[in-house]
Design a protein around this motif. Sequence first.
Motif, PDB file in Angstrom:
ATOM      1  N   HIS A   1      94.676  68.996  46.575  1.00  0.00           N
ATOM      2  CA  HIS A   1      95.953  68.430  46.111  1.00  0.00           C
ATOM      3  C   HIS A   1      96.350  69.086  44.792  1.00  0.00           C
ATOM      4  O   HIS A   1      95.486  69.346  43.947  1.00  0.00           O
TER       5      HIS A   1
ATOM      6  N   GLY B   1      96.079  59.266  51.488  1.00  0.00           N
ATOM      7  CA  GLY B   1      96.765  58.829  50.281  1.00  0.00           C
ATOM      8  C   GLY B   1      96.206  57.489  49.784  1.00  0.00           C
ATOM      9  O   GLY B   1      95.361  56.850  50.420  1.00  0.00           O
ATOM     10  N   ASN B   2      96.680  57.159  48.625  1.00  0.00           N
ATOM     11  CA  ASN B   2      96.149  55.955  47.995  1.00  0.00           C
ATOM     12  C   ASN B   2      96.225  54.741  48.908  1.00  0.00           C
ATOM     13  O   ASN B   2      95.363  53.870  48.869  1.00  0.00           O
TER      14      ASN B   2
ATOM     15  N   GLU C   1      98.426  67.870  49.691  1.00  0.00           N
ATOM     16  CA  GLU C   1      99.501  67.299  48.867  1.00  0.00           C
ATOM     17  C   GLU C   1      99.867  68.330  47.805  1.00  0.00           C
ATOM     18  O   GLU C   1      98.984  68.769  47.064  1.00  0.00           O
TER      19      GLU C   1
ATOM     20  N   ALA D   1     104.038  66.399  49.161  1.00  0.00           N
ATOM     21  CA  ALA D   1     103.897  64.934  49.025  1.00  0.00           C
ATOM     22  C   ALA D   1     104.574  64.464  47.747  1.00  0.00           C
ATOM     23  O   ALA D   1     104.658  65.209  46.781  1.00  0.00           O
ATOM     24  N   PRO D   2     105.099  63.201  47.752  1.00  0.00           N
ATOM     25  CA  PRO D   2     105.205  62.319  48.914  1.00  0.00           C
ATOM     26  C   PRO D   2     106.385  62.709  49.799  1.00  0.00           C
ATOM     27  O   PRO D   2     107.277  63.451  49.377  1.00  0.00           O
TER      28      PRO D   2
ATOM     29  N   TRP E   1     107.494  56.761  42.926  1.00  0.00           N
ATOM     30  CA  TRP E   1     106.998  58.126  42.731  1.00  0.00           C
ATOM     31  C   TRP E   1     108.140  59.099  43.044  1.00  0.00           C
ATOM     32  O   TRP E   1     108.699  59.043  44.119  1.00  0.00           O
TER      33      TRP E   1
ATOM     34  N   ILE F   1     104.509  54.356  50.771  1.00  0.00           N
ATOM     35  CA  ILE F   1     104.784  54.352  49.312  1.00  0.00           C
ATOM     36  C   ILE F   1     106.295  54.217  49.196  1.00  0.00           C
ATOM     37  O   ILE F   1     107.021  55.198  49.033  1.00  0.00           O
TER      38      ILE F   1
ATOM     39  N   TRP G   1     100.422  50.301  46.729  1.00  0.00           N
ATOM     40  CA  TRP G   1     101.618  50.506  45.901  1.00  0.00           C
ATOM     41  C   TRP G   1     102.253  49.167  45.552  1.00  0.00           C
ATOM     42  O   TRP G   1     103.422  49.087  45.233  1.00  0.00           O
TER      43      TRP G   1
ATOM     44  N   GLU H   1     102.275  58.129  53.712  1.00  0.00           N
ATOM     45  CA  GLU H   1     101.624  56.839  53.466  1.00  0.00           C
ATOM     46  C   GLU H   1     102.748  55.878  53.148  1.00  0.00           C
ATOM     47  O   GLU H   1     103.883  56.310  52.854  1.00  0.00           O
TER      48      GLU H   1
ATOM     49  N   ASN I   1      90.076  59.695  50.588  1.00  0.00           N
ATOM     50  CA  ASN I   1      91.215  60.320  49.925  1.00  0.00           C
ATOM     51  C   ASN I   1      90.861  60.585  48.467  1.00  0.00           C
ATOM     52  O   ASN I   1      90.348  59.689  47.775  1.00  0.00           O
ATOM     53  N   GLU I   2      91.067  61.845  48.042  1.00  0.00           N
ATOM     54  CA  GLU I   2      90.840  62.208  46.634  1.00  0.00           C
ATOM     55  C   GLU I   2      89.506  61.664  46.121  1.00  0.00           C
ATOM     56  O   GLU I   2      89.420  61.024  45.073  1.00  0.00           O
TER      57      GLU I   2
ATOM     58  N   TYR J   1      99.731  68.741  41.909  1.00  0.00           N
ATOM     59  CA  TYR J   1     101.059  68.378  41.400  1.00  0.00           C
ATOM     60  C   TYR J   1     101.205  69.146  40.093  1.00  0.00           C
ATOM     61  O   TYR J   1     100.347  69.021  39.208  1.00  0.00           O
TER      62      TYR J   1
HETATM   63  N1  LIG Z   1      98.493  60.017  43.432  1.00  0.00           N
HETATM   64  C1  LIG Z   1      98.919  60.798  44.648  1.00  0.00           C
HETATM   65  C2  LIG Z   1      97.676  61.247  45.326  1.00  0.00           C
HETATM   66  C3  LIG Z   1      97.403  60.239  46.403  1.00  0.00           C
HETATM   67  O1  LIG Z   1      96.641  60.763  47.455  1.00  0.00           O
HETATM   68  C4  LIG Z   1      98.784  59.837  46.847  1.00  0.00           C
HETATM   69  O2  LIG Z   1      98.702  58.574  47.413  1.00  0.00           O
HETATM   70  C5  LIG Z   1      99.621  59.830  45.579  1.00  0.00           C
HETATM   71  C6  LIG Z   1     101.071  60.189  45.787  1.00  0.00           C
HETATM   72  O3  LIG Z   1     101.242  61.239  46.662  1.00  0.00           O
END
Ligand SMILES: [NH3+][C@H]1C[C@H](O)[C@@H](O)[C@@H]1CO
Length: 650
Positions: free
Chosen positions: A424, A228-229, A453, A504-505, A515, A25, A265, A23, A374-375, A426
């Motif tokens: 995802h 992603g965001n 991710e 990711a990223p 990030w 970022i 971002w 993405e 996303n998420e 982290y």
């Molecule tokens: N907050 C993480 C989760 C999101 O999907 C991504 O954009 C960010 C960095 O990888």
Amino acid sequence: TTVSVSATASHAIPTTLFGQMFEDINSGDGGLYAEMLQNRAFQQVTPGTSDALDFWSAIAGANIAVIADPKPVSDALPNSLQVSVPGKSTTAGFANSGFWGINVNSSWTYTASFYYKFPTSSSQSVKFTVELRSASGKTLASSATTASGTATTWKQVQLTLKPTTSAPDVNNQFVVLVQPSGSATTTVDFAMFSLFPPTFKGRSNGMRMDIAETLVEMGPKFFRFPGGNNLEVRPSCRGQTTATRWQWNATVGSLLDRPGRVGDWGYVNTDGLGLLEYLQFFEDADMEPIMAVWSGYSLGGTSLPENELAPYIQQSIDQACYDLCCSASGHLSLYALDQLHYSRSSQGYRSPGALRASLGHPEPFTLNYVEIGNEDFFAADTYPYRFQDFVGNLSKAFPQLTFIATSDVGDPTLTPTPQAYDVHVYQTPGWFAQNVFSYDSFARDGQKYFEGEYAAISTNANDLFGTPSDGRLTFPTMQSSSGEAAFMTGLERNSDIVFAASYAPLLQHVNSTQWTPDLVSFDAGSVVRSTSFYTQKLFATNQGDEFMPSTLPNQNGTVFWSISRLTSTLEVIIKIANSGNSSAQLAFALPFSDVASSGTLQLLTGAETASNTPEAPNTVVPKTSTITTGKTIDYTAPAFSVSIIRVVAS
Ligand SMILES: [NH3+][C@H]1C[C@H](O)[C@@H](O)[C@@H]1CO
């Protein structure tokens, strides 16, 4: 430890297993996308505010200002740079400082372009001299053209620049000198600047060569985009307007038709890296897209009610349609065109597919995977209807697509049952080494998983997203990379249900980072391959096509392995991750009668906290050697290491 290897493969390993997540970022504009000028078209800035002129400066007495042009170069680009210089000046003009520098390479031919017009007509002529100039003022490249002062409508200038010498560093600028022939103060309007170096595969409006080549070197088989965001709506001072989401149709066509957007971002995305450029890159890099569509949720805020989804669903159909074929659903959703002027064909709005063809790619692109949002575990309460409505309509238009859900696995219940979930994580290096078996216990019920991710991000489990002083990693280390490698042996063992995985990223500009850690770091002139990049590369470029079960590693240990077979070359491929601080002695007992007496070893190893950084980019690099092999292969895996053994056996 003796590891007995089964003679019978358990399952085919999907070719898509290892790939990349991308993405913008601090990684698209000024990174993968090769445009060298920052704030090149004054997109999404307010004339008269300080950020309007970001990265631009006046030279030798010129006056420069960003204006809302009464006759803009296009609907999508309403701002111009208005420049006034004294008559007969030969030194006044303006400069752009690039993305924290400009790489001046004497083996390259650069393409510079801009649009200009005179707000009022005059009989005099004006010379434009375009230069690449070092910060100390040395001219490295120069090219000029002369304009007639009668040009009161927009004209485009295109010049090539061939530096006489390479600059020793990236502290260089793009300079335009405005040199009036007459003695009167002269005002010129400029718009849509661009400076391109040679690009990956020579594609126009393409990718930066060194970064693209680094990504391809990793051996990815898929590329998740555009986020992603950064796919999502960003809460802004103007409230959560859905117009700030990523919209495919705002990213295609002439650069004059791309308004850009303030991404998630916090900086302007030019959208010069748009849907066609992405898809062309995937084709050139032999990887396939996992393409996300916005699914009606605004980051940190509200979701659209179900009765307002239709135009966004149509836009997502058009987005898929653009990639695929598009004799299918005909029109561009008018709703999507609110911010974009579209050139009409004779028979009304062209279908996205016809549009794509008209932009130079008549053949459909490969598209098998579409991710819904996303998420969306952040908006689990509204995801059931959003997922159902997007998948329901998209799958009607494109039944061949696989749709990926982004909420937590099985919670909430979704209809239709997702073909796959995007998971995802982290975490700490230790977490990855302790969760190598996380997919072993998953039901084999047809459900597939995309580890979309993952990264070891901090050594502090209590503050994973904190600052470096609180354990956050600024660059991957051999501790984090070997932990990830351990986890990846589990992904390979479970690749009957895990079809794709990506760190990711992916990329970060070291002069503007939000990030860390990232797989690949870069500045205006160089690229740094992290230890985790090499881990990804070792796994992705040493892919077997079937998984060979073997004695399972100790779940509570620190040494893990995964064995596969490449049937085309009869090779057995043994991947070993040692995420601990002591070496491990292993003996692999192969079930084959005829094993070559020597094989190859690719070894990545270094001190626990060793990193590749801009200052020391090659602290830890993989080394290839020959090792003695046979029906039993004895191998000592060093502390904090990733090892790949390949041997022909049958
Ligand atoms: N907050 C993480 C989760 C999101 O999907 C991504 O954009 C960010 C960095 O990888």
